[in-house]
Write an enzyme that holds these catalytic residues in place. Structure first.
Site, mmCIF file in Angstrom:
data_model
loop_
_atom_site.group_PDB
_atom_site.id
_atom_site.type_symbol
_atom_site.label_atom_id
_atom_site.label_comp_id
_atom_site.label_asym_id
_atom_site.label_seq_id
_atom_site.Cartn_x
_atom_site.Cartn_y
_atom_site.Cartn_z
ATOM 1 N N SER A 56 34.731 6.590 -60.158
ATOM 2 C CA SER A 56 33.528 6.728 -59.340
ATOM 3 C C SER A 56 33.521 8.053 -58.609
ATOM 4 O O SER A 56 34.587 8.574 -58.244
ATOM 5 C CB SER A 56 33.534 5.582 -58.323
ATOM 6 O OG SER A 56 32.570 5.795 -57.322
ATOM 7 N N TYR A 73 37.919 0.334 -51.561
ATOM 8 C CA TYR A 73 37.372 0.382 -52.926
ATOM 9 C C TYR A 73 37.599 1.769 -53.532
ATOM 10 O O TYR A 73 38.133 1.908 -54.635
ATOM 11 C CB TYR A 73 35.868 0.046 -52.918
ATOM 12 C CG TYR A 73 35.197 0.428 -54.219
ATOM 13 C CD1 TYR A 73 35.440 -0.303 -55.378
ATOM 14 C CD2 TYR A 73 34.363 1.550 -54.307
ATOM 15 C CE1 TYR A 73 34.865 0.072 -56.584
ATOM 16 C CE2 TYR A 73 33.785 1.927 -55.502
ATOM 17 C CZ TYR A 73 34.044 1.187 -56.640
ATOM 18 O OH TYR A 73 33.486 1.559 -57.838
ATOM 19 N N LYS A 124 40.127 3.215 -56.715
ATOM 20 C CA LYS A 124 39.733 4.022 -57.884
ATOM 21 C C LYS A 124 40.615 5.266 -57.971
ATOM 22 O O LYS A 124 41.070 5.655 -59.053
ATOM 23 C CB LYS A 124 38.259 4.443 -57.777
ATOM 24 C CG LYS A 124 37.287 3.298 -57.939
ATOM 25 C CD LYS A 124 37.259 2.798 -59.373
ATOM 26 C CE LYS A 124 36.433 1.548 -59.539
ATOM 27 N NZ LYS A 124 36.588 0.881 -60.819
HETATM 28 P P1 NAD Z 1 29.875 -5.510 -62.043
HETATM 29 O O1 NAD Z 1 30.458 -6.232 -60.872
HETATM 30 O O2 NAD Z 1 28.507 -5.839 -62.464
HETATM 31 O O3 NAD Z 1 30.855 -5.651 -63.301
HETATM 32 C C1 NAD Z 1 32.244 -5.818 -63.171
HETATM 33 C C2 NAD Z 1 32.620 -7.009 -64.025
HETATM 34 O O4 NAD Z 1 34.039 -7.226 -63.919
HETATM 35 C C3 NAD Z 1 31.949 -8.311 -63.577
HETATM 36 O O5 NAD Z 1 31.347 -8.908 -64.710
HETATM 37 C C4 NAD Z 1 33.073 -9.154 -63.021
HETATM 38 O O6 NAD Z 1 32.849 -10.538 -63.233
HETATM 39 C C5 NAD Z 1 34.255 -8.629 -63.803
HETATM 40 N N1 NAD Z 1 35.550 -8.777 -63.117
HETATM 41 C C6 NAD Z 1 35.852 -8.507 -61.834
HETATM 42 N N2 NAD Z 1 37.141 -8.735 -61.607
HETATM 43 C C7 NAD Z 1 37.688 -9.156 -62.770
HETATM 44 C C8 NAD Z 1 38.978 -9.556 -63.174
HETATM 45 N N3 NAD Z 1 40.003 -9.563 -62.310
HETATM 46 N N4 NAD Z 1 39.185 -9.940 -64.456
HETATM 47 C C9 NAD Z 1 38.150 -9.947 -65.350
HETATM 48 N N5 NAD Z 1 36.896 -9.578 -65.025
HETATM 49 C C10 NAD Z 1 36.671 -9.187 -63.742
HETATM 50 O O7 NAD Z 1 30.005 -3.951 -61.715
HETATM 51 P P2 NAD Z 1 29.395 -2.708 -62.482
HETATM 52 O O8 NAD Z 1 28.399 -2.099 -61.597
HETATM 53 O O9 NAD Z 1 29.052 -3.079 -63.862
HETATM 54 O O10 NAD Z 1 30.667 -1.756 -62.482
HETATM 55 C C11 NAD Z 1 31.563 -1.682 -63.562
HETATM 56 C C12 NAD Z 1 32.706 -0.765 -63.182
HETATM 57 O O11 NAD Z 1 32.180 0.516 -62.830
HETATM 58 C C13 NAD Z 1 33.502 -1.230 -61.975
HETATM 59 O O12 NAD Z 1 34.855 -0.915 -62.183
HETATM 60 C C14 NAD Z 1 32.943 -0.396 -60.840
HETATM 61 O O13 NAD Z 1 33.876 -0.200 -59.817
HETATM 62 C C15 NAD Z 1 32.644 0.904 -61.556
HETATM 63 N N6 NAD Z 1 31.602 1.701 -60.894
HETATM 64 C C16 NAD Z 1 30.393 1.118 -60.603
HETATM 65 C C17 NAD Z 1 29.421 1.861 -59.953
HETATM 66 C C18 NAD Z 1 28.123 1.240 -59.549
HETATM 67 O O14 NAD Z 1 27.468 1.759 -58.642
HETATM 68 N N7 NAD Z 1 27.678 0.160 -60.189
HETATM 69 C C19 NAD Z 1 29.669 3.205 -59.635
HETATM 70 C C20 NAD Z 1 30.892 3.766 -59.975
HETATM 71 C C21 NAD Z 1 31.864 2.991 -60.605
HETATM 72 C C1 WQD Z 2 22.335 5.461 -51.731
HETATM 73 C C2 WQD Z 2 21.553 6.114 -50.602
HETATM 74 C C3 WQD Z 2 22.179 5.316 -48.434
HETATM 75 C C4 WQD Z 2 20.731 1.219 -49.026
HETATM 76 C C5 WQD Z 2 27.755 3.442 -53.478
HETATM 77 C C6 WQD Z 2 29.243 3.490 -53.477
HETATM 78 C C7 WQD Z 2 29.740 4.329 -54.627
HETATM 79 C C8 WQD Z 2 29.142 3.858 -55.956
HETATM 80 C C9 WQD Z 2 27.666 3.719 -55.878
HETATM 81 C C10 WQD Z 2 30.708 2.349 -56.941
HETATM 82 C C11 WQD Z 2 22.419 6.473 -49.401
HETATM 83 C C12 WQD Z 2 20.754 4.938 -48.734
HETATM 84 C C13 WQD Z 2 21.061 2.550 -49.200
HETATM 85 C C14 WQD Z 2 19.725 0.873 -48.087
HETATM 86 C C15 WQD Z 2 19.434 3.204 -47.587
HETATM 87 N N1 WQD Z 2 29.628 2.578 -56.329
HETATM 88 N N2 WQD Z 2 20.427 3.519 -48.497
HETATM 89 N N3 WQD Z 2 19.120 1.895 -47.424
HETATM 90 O O1 WQD Z 2 26.400 4.758 -50.951
HETATM 91 O O2 WQD Z 2 25.719 6.540 -52.627
HETATM 92 O O3 WQD Z 2 27.248 4.765 -53.325
HETATM 93 O O4 WQD Z 2 27.301 2.926 -54.746
HETATM 94 O O5 WQD Z 2 31.577 3.113 -57.264
HETATM 95 O O6 WQD Z 2 31.127 4.222 -54.627
HETATM 96 O O7 WQD Z 2 29.679 4.063 -52.247
HETATM 97 O O8 WQD Z 2 24.909 4.187 -52.926
HETATM 98 O O9 WQD Z 2 22.888 2.848 -53.249
HETATM 99 O O10 WQD Z 2 24.421 2.272 -51.332
HETATM 100 O O11 WQD Z 2 23.084 4.364 -51.214
HETATM 101 O O12 WQD Z 2 18.860 4.088 -46.933
HETATM 102 O O13 WQD Z 2 19.411 -0.303 -47.865
HETATM 103 O O14 WQD Z 2 20.594 5.169 -50.106
HETATM 104 O O15 WQD Z 2 22.335 5.681 -47.095
HETATM 105 O O16 WQD Z 2 21.918 7.659 -48.872
HETATM 106 P P1 WQD Z 2 26.084 5.119 -52.335
HETATM 107 P P2 WQD Z 2 23.816 3.307 -52.211
#
Ligand code: NAD
Ligand code: WQD
Length: 340
Positions: A124, A149, A153
């Site tokens: 991330s 979190y 990562k």
């Molecule tokens: P998500 O929660 O929708 O998907 C994660 C999946 O992993 C879920 O289906 C959950 O049931 C499964 N899971 C959790 N713990 C588990 C375990 N111990 N064993 C087996 N399955 C398990 O999340 P997502 O948004 O699809 O994210 C996928 C990956 O990408 C995650 O690692 C997340 O940290 C990373 N990521 C997400 C974002 C985002 O904003 N969505 C941003 C950056 C990184």
């Molecule tokens: C985006 C913008 C908020 C909600 C997070 C995690 C990051 C990654 C993605 C996993 C910001 C603003 C938000 C609301 C708002 N996930 N906001 N009102 O914080 O950039 O990233 O999700 O890896 O690790 O930190 O994403 O969608 O929460 O916020 O004003 O109700 O929207 O302040 O500027 P963020 P977000």
């Protein structure tokens, strides 16, 4: 040969299954359904018109993973499984470290035992903390994370790099996602957060559909073009295709150092930019109130995407308007998500 998709029932994983299938890859899905629904898999099956091998299980369950690797010929893993809420990780760090760190260690040990040495890992942009400048390049400092979190990562990235140092036959791709949003164009697949969404796009979508009264905009005094936070929103289908390119890359290279690459669009949009784009896409007015900044938020975060283009031949194609249109299609067709 199959790719093991951990967390494949989740938001990004489920969209990635479609792109992998379209590119001719075989896979099996392993997910404990902690934050997802079997319904997502059923919908993917419908879209690709093919049954998917789905195994419900936890990546911390060594025996089950070993059974899986014994039963199927798995030559690579795309590792999505993990917990992802920043706020939850602050209140429950042990659960986050247990799931994300122990789970990944366990998976890597089993992979090594079964001589499966290709892995694509979901990292991330959060590993960059608060960057000194934007756009963010892959060689910017990492580790200045502000929550468990993000730290998990960062730690996993280090573990993967050390694993490579110990055994350079491992082929590793670390993908640093920016802000994934949007949904499959069918409107059948999308993000289904539990409870009140923390992230901007699902909150806006739920406000547009009438489930939330108004959007709280967290701060309007940032050093950005309109004072609200700027992020690099990337359509989940573009992001999903980035995984296909990463797998292609690992398959087509001999011994290689871990690849670390940003997956974003390179464009920064503010909260108000997203709100306006969503109003246009949905035809709905979205009420909002400016409130205090959210603790831990930064002003600007967007990627330099040139390395992804150079090394993977990948570039995000979809616009903010498409992200909002697809997100709205998903939200309006499925106001209660998958209904779990
Ligand atoms: P998500 O929660 O929708 O998907 C994660 C999946 O992993 C879920 O289906 C959950 O049931 C499964 N899971 C959790 N713990 C588990 C375990 N111990 N064993 C087996 N399955 C398990 O999340 P997502 O948004 O699809 O994210 C996928 C990956 O990408 C995650 O690692 C997340 O940290 C990373 N990521 C997400 C974002 C985002 O904003 N969505 C941003 C950056 C990184
Ligand atoms: C985006 C913008 C908020 C909600 C997070 C995690 C990051 C990654 C993605 C996993 C910001 C603003 C938000 C609301 C708002 N996930 N906001 N009102 O914080 O950039 O990233 O999700 O890896 O690790 O930190 O994403 O969608 O929460 O916020 O004003 O109700 O929207 O302040 O500027 P963020 P977000």
């Amino acid at each position: 040969m199959k790719i093991l998709i951990t967390g494949g029932a989740g938001y990004i994983g489920s969209h990635t299954l479609i792109e992998l299938y379209n590119s001719g890859y075989n896979f099996i899905v392993y997910d404990n359904l902690l934050n997802s629904s079997k319904e997502a898999i059923k919908r993917v099956e419908k879209i690709i018109n093919k049954d998917i091998i789905f195994i419900e299980g936890d990546i911390r369950d060594t025996l089950k993973l070993k059974e899986l690797f014994s039963k199927y010929s798995i030559d690579s893993v795309i590792h999505f499984a993990g917990l992802k809420s920043v706020a939850e990780s602050v209140s429950n760090p042990l659960e986050y470290y247990d799931n994300n760190i122990l789970g990944t260690l366990n998976l890597l040990k089993v992979m090594k035992e079964f001589n499966c040495k290709k892995i694509v890992f979901s990292s991330s942009a959060t590993v960059y903390g608060d960057p000194a400048t934007t756009p963010i390049l892959e060689n910017f400092p990492v580790g200045g994370t502000t929550n468990p979190y993000g730290t998990s990562k960062y730690m996993i990235e280090r573990i993967l790099e050390d694993l490579y140092i110990s055994d350079n036959s491992f082929k590793i791709a670390i993908l640093r996602y920016f802000n994934p949003v949007g949904a499959h164009e069918s409107g059948a697949l999308g993000e289904d957060p539990n409870g009140i969404p923390n992230n901007l796009m699902p909150f806006i979508a739920q406000t547009a559909v009438g489930k939330r009264e108004y959007l709280s905009v967290f701060g309007s005094d940032y050093d950005t073009h309109d004072g609200t936070g700027v992020r690099d929103y990337i359509h989940v289908v573009d992001l999903a295709y980035g995984h296909v390119k990463a797998i292609d890359y690992l398959n087509n290279s001999n011994k290689i150092k871990p690849l670390i690459v940003n997956l974003g669009t390179g464009i920064g949009y503010s909260v108000l930019d997203v709100l306006k784009a969503f109003e246009k896409a949905s035809g709905k007015r979205i009420p909002y109130k400016i409130v205090d900044r959210r603790v831990g938020d930064i002003a600007k975060c967007y990627a330099d995407t040139s390395y992804a283009k150079e090394v993977l031949g990948w570039k995000a194609k979809k616009t903010l308007a498409q992200m909002c249109e697809d997100s709205w299609k998903w939200q309006s067709n499925n106001p209660d998500g998958y209904g779990i």
